[in-house]
Design an enzyme around this catalytic site. Structure first.
Site, PDB file in Angstrom:
ATOM      1  N   CYS A   1       0.826  -1.212   0.000  1.00 38.26           N
ATOM      2  CA  CYS A   1       0.000   0.000   0.000  1.00 38.26           C
ATOM      3  C   CYS A   1       0.860   1.262   0.000  1.00 38.26           C
ATOM      4  O   CYS A   1       1.700   1.439   0.890  1.00 38.26           O
ATOM      5  CB  CYS A   1      -0.905  -0.026   1.233  1.00 38.26           C
TER       6      CYS A   1
ATOM      7  N   TYR B   1      -5.432   6.132  -9.038  1.00 42.28           N
ATOM      8  CA  TYR B   1      -6.600   5.333  -8.661  1.00 42.28           C
ATOM      9  C   TYR B   1      -7.839   5.783  -9.431  1.00 42.28           C
ATOM     10  O   TYR B   1      -8.657   4.964  -9.850  1.00 42.28           O
ATOM     11  CB  TYR B   1      -6.852   5.439  -7.151  1.00 42.28           C
TER      12      TYR B   1
END
Length: 350
Positions: A59, A190
């Site tokens: 992440c 994203y």
């Protein structure tokens, strides 16, 4: 589902957060935004050994905290838990630990700490997360504030020679740079990857490369984004750049060009990667297995690409010719603590 950092949802993780009316990906704010501060204003005092930082090395939001913790020398004050890069419907798992259980918190899934804080919390289980060890309760999942507090509120626990990652005199400029990088790049990849409409995808794609061009221009004549040494702004840019060719270029369709095709950004990223605290906390195996294995809506086969070749990360960058001092008046962090090294084969080695 919340997508504060990276969430526990399996399958097409972020599309569960897509507003299908406008086909645009939207990231939720952190639900648990308590702060751990020197004055304990939120009820959580800075205290050595009391808290555990839970990350996934896959992440980018959690990787910020891993880099900051190492640069500041907080390893003895704030223990580290690393989750499996693959989640299931029960959230981030501690399957890398003996017995599939975190040895300090005594839990198998991160959702247990969330449940201890707020029973039947309806949002996603995200990393990074800080857990209060005595109570087992989640303290915060506010990935934006966490690293700023590590730099400014935990100072009495910093190692000798720790750099000032958020110098007061430069904060306005740092904040301005970070805001653009977050909006267009950190989150922009994203928005491109999880867009469900062509117009939304192309808008995000345009934002990503407009910002990359801007930071490339900014870094052409200076070694770091703000000032003469590494700051929080560099950490936040690095964690996206280091994932760009391995994930965002293909998986998220941000494919105008690769990082390696921009001479300035590629040299800048290598400079940071070769700086203690950056490359030694980066796990390319976890990064690829997470993105390609969890986002079934984008990659339904689950096949993880064999490339790219990582050897280039160790090649000379020559950025030292621009001047600057990586740690300012401070010094590099020491060796990676026992038990925290990225496994052999998960990153290039000399």
């Amino acid at each position: 589902m919340s997508l504060d950092g990276d969430t526990s949802t399996t399958g097409d993780t972020a599309q569960s957060n897509t507003a299908y009316g406008n086909k645009a990906f939207k990231r939720s704010k952190s639900h648990f935004a308590d702060r751990i501060t020197a004055d304990a204003a939120d009820g959580w005092p800075v205290e050595a050994g009391r808290y555990r930082l839970v990350i996934s090395r896959a992440c980018p939001w959690a990787s910020r905290a891993a880099v900051s913790r190492r640069l500041l020398g907080l390893e003895d004050a704030l223990s580290l838990a690393v989750t499996d890069p693959l989640q299931d419907d029960r959230s981030w798992r501690f399957t890398l630990d003996p017995g599939d259980e975190d040895p300090v918190l005594g839990i198998r899934f991160l959702h247990e700490a969330y449940d201890a804080r707020e029973k039947e919390y309806p949002g996603g289980v995200s990393v990074p997360a800080v857990v209060d060890v005595p109570s087992g309760r989640l303290v915060t999942n506010d990935y934006q504030q966490l690293t700023l507090d590590l730099a400014t509120e935990w100072t009495h626990l910093h190692r000798a020679g720790a750099p000032d990652l958020y110098p007061e005199a430069l904060r306005d400029e740092i904040d301005e740079v970070m805001d653009g990088v977050y909006r267009d790049l950190n989150n922009g990849v994203y928005r491109a990857g999880f867009a469900t409409g062509q117009e939304e995808y192309e808008g995000a794609y345009g934002d990503v490369f407009r910002r990359l061009d801007l930071v490339s221009e900014r870094l052409a004549g200076r070694r770091y984004l703000v000032g003469e040494s590494i700051t929080e702004a560099d950490i936040r840019l690095f964690t996206t750049l280091v994932r760009f060719d391995a994930v965002y270029h293909g998986h998220f369709k941000c494919n105008r060009n690769k990082l390696t095709e921009d001479p300035v950004l590629w040299a800048y990223a290598r400079d940071l990667y070769q700086t203690p605290g950056f490359g030694d906390t980066t796990d390319f195996d976890h990064i690829k297995r997470h993105y390609y294995g969890v986002h079934a809506g984008i990659n339904p086969t689950g096949i993880v690409p064999a490339g790219p070749d990582l050897a280039g990360w160790l090649t000379p960058h020559h950025r030292e010719q621009l001047g600057g001092r990586p740690f300012g008046d401070g010094t590099p962090p020491g060796p990676v603590p026992d038990g925290e090294a990225v496994p052999e084969g998960h990153r290039p080695l000399p």
